[in-house]
Design a protein around this motif. Structure first.
Motif, short mmCIF file in Angstrom:
data_model
loop_
_atom_site.label_atom_id
_atom_site.label_comp_id
_atom_site.label_asym_id
_atom_site.label_seq_id
_atom_site.Cartn_x
_atom_site.Cartn_y
_atom_site.Cartn_z
N HIS A 189 1.29 -0.80 -0.17
CA HIS A 189 -0.50 0.14 0.12
C HIS A 189 0.78 1.52 -0.30
O HIS A 189 2.04 1.35 -0.12
N TRP A 190 0.51 2.41 0.51
CA TRP A 190 0.91 3.61 -0.81
C TRP A 190 1.70 3.84 0.81
O TRP A 190 3.13 4.06 0.49
N LYS A 191 1.56 3.39 2.09
CA LYS A 191 2.35 3.87 3.26
C LYS A 191 3.97 2.72 3.26
O LYS A 191 4.48 2.65 4.40
N ASP A 192 3.55 2.08 2.35
CA ASP A 192 4.81 1.00 2.69
C ASP A 192 5.69 0.98 2.19
O ASP A 192 6.25 0.44 0.76
N TYR A 193 6.72 2.73 2.24
CA TYR A 193 7.47 3.46 1.32
C TYR A 193 8.44 2.24 1.32
O TYR A 193 8.89 2.18 -0.09
N GLU A 194 9.21 1.47 2.24
CA GLU A 194 10.31 0.47 2.35
C GLU A 194 10.07 -0.28 0.95
O GLU A 194 11.08 -0.95 0.46
N ASP A 195 9.60 -1.28 1.38
CA ASP A 195 8.72 -2.39 0.33
C ASP A 195 8.43 -1.87 -1.26
O ASP A 195 9.40 -2.36 -2.08
N ILE A 196 7.90 -0.29 -1.07
CA ILE A 196 7.40 -0.23 -2.55
C ILE A 196 9.29 0.37 -3.05
O ILE A 196 9.90 0.21 -4.71
N ALA A 197 9.89 1.45 -2.18
CA ALA A 197 11.34 1.49 -2.72
C ALA A 197 12.08 -0.11 -2.74
O ALA A 197 12.99 0.43 -3.74
N TYR A 208 16.05 11.65 -7.23
CA TYR A 208 14.63 12.40 -6.96
C TYR A 208 14.69 14.15 -8.13
O TYR A 208 13.54 14.99 -8.48
N ARG A 209 15.35 13.51 -9.95
CA ARG A 209 15.02 14.42 -10.60
C ARG A 209 13.18 13.74 -11.59
O ARG A 209 13.26 14.70 -12.37
N ILE A 210 12.99 12.81 -11.15
CA ILE A 210 11.58 11.82 -11.51
C ILE A 210 10.64 12.88 -11.45
O ILE A 210 10.35 12.94 -10.49
N ARG A 211 9.79 12.50 -12.04
CA ARG A 211 8.34 13.97 -11.83
C ARG A 211 7.79 12.80 -11.13
O ARG A 211 7.83 11.56 -11.33
N PHE A 212 6.68 12.72 -10.33
CA PHE A 212 5.69 12.79 -9.81
C PHE A 212 5.19 11.11 -10.69
O PHE A 212 4.53 10.58 -9.98
N THR A 213 4.76 12.41 -12.04
CA THR A 213 3.73 11.73 -12.48
C THR A 213 4.60 10.00 -13.64
O THR A 213 4.10 9.46 -13.29
N ASP A 214 5.26 10.00 -13.99
CA ASP A 214 6.24 8.73 -13.62
C ASP A 214 6.56 7.38 -12.48
O ASP A 214 6.22 6.50 -12.55
N HIS A 249 4.31 7.73 -9.70
CA HIS A 249 3.37 6.88 -9.92
C HIS A 249 2.75 6.04 -10.75
O HIS A 249 2.32 4.85 -10.26
N LYS A 250 2.60 6.41 -11.89
CA LYS A 250 3.27 5.51 -12.54
C LYS A 250 3.58 4.07 -12.79
O LYS A 250 3.42 2.80 -12.69
N TRP A 251 4.75 4.24 -11.93
CA TRP A 251 5.99 3.48 -11.76
C TRP A 251 4.92 2.40 -10.60
O TRP A 251 5.32 0.82 -10.66
N ILE A 252 4.77 2.34 -9.58
CA ILE A 252 4.04 2.37 -8.39
C ILE A 252 3.31 1.27 -9.42
O ILE A 252 3.02 0.15 -7.67
N MET A 253 2.10 2.02 -9.72
CA MET A 253 0.93 0.98 -10.19
C MET A 253 0.69 0.48 -10.78
O MET A 253 0.09 -1.53 -10.47
N GLU A 254 2.21 0.21 -10.98
CA GLU A 254 3.05 -1.34 -11.99
C GLU A 254 3.39 -2.53 -11.20
O GLU A 254 3.82 -3.49 -11.70
N ILE A 255 3.60 -1.83 -9.94
CA ILE A 255 4.18 -3.56 -8.88
C ILE A 255 3.64 -4.22 -9.27
O ILE A 255 1.72 -4.08 -8.83
N PRO A 256 4.01 -5.29 -9.47
CA PRO A 256 2.75 -6.72 -9.42
C PRO A 256 1.49 -6.83 -8.08
O PRO A 256 0.30 -6.83 -8.02
N HIS A 314 3.29 11.09 0.12
CA HIS A 314 3.67 9.24 -0.10
C HIS A 314 4.68 9.67 -0.88
O HIS A 314 5.95 8.99 -0.77
N LEU A 315 4.69 10.02 -2.67
CA LEU A 315 5.57 9.90 -3.33
C LEU A 315 6.90 10.59 -3.00
O LEU A 315 8.00 10.08 -3.27
#
Length: 79
Positions: A9-17, A34-40, A42-49, A62-63
């Motif tokens: 979930h969104w607050k699972d920062y370590e798992d997402i990282a 640090y230069r990644i756009r938040f839109t990108d 966000h998209k990559w996080i949504m793609e995590i299986p 969160h981002l």
């Protein structure tokens, strides 16, 4: 035997990282992360299986936390 991974979930920062680091490895260093756009990001996080968060539950806080946690994950793997 299948390894069960609990939903992320969104607050699972370590798992997402960790998932982002597994996906992109050393292609993304600290400056680039640090230069990644938040839109990108966000998209990559949504793609995590096994990501179970909803797109609309995301926010800038969160981002930002995911971004900085990803940097720490990257640094840990440079040793």
């Amino acid at each position: 035997m299948t390894h069960f991974e609990p939903p992320i979930h969104w607050k699972d920062y370590e798992d997402i990282a960790m998932k982002l680091y597994e996906r992109f490895g050393d292609d993304f260093g600290e400056g680039k992360i640090y230069r990644i756009r938040f839109t990108d990001l966000h998209k990559w996080i949504m793609e995590i299986p096994n990501f179970a968060g909803k797109a609309e539950e995301s926010n800038e806080g969160h981002l930002e936390m995911i971004q900085s946690t990803w940097v720490y994950e990257w640094r840990d793997n440079q040793k």
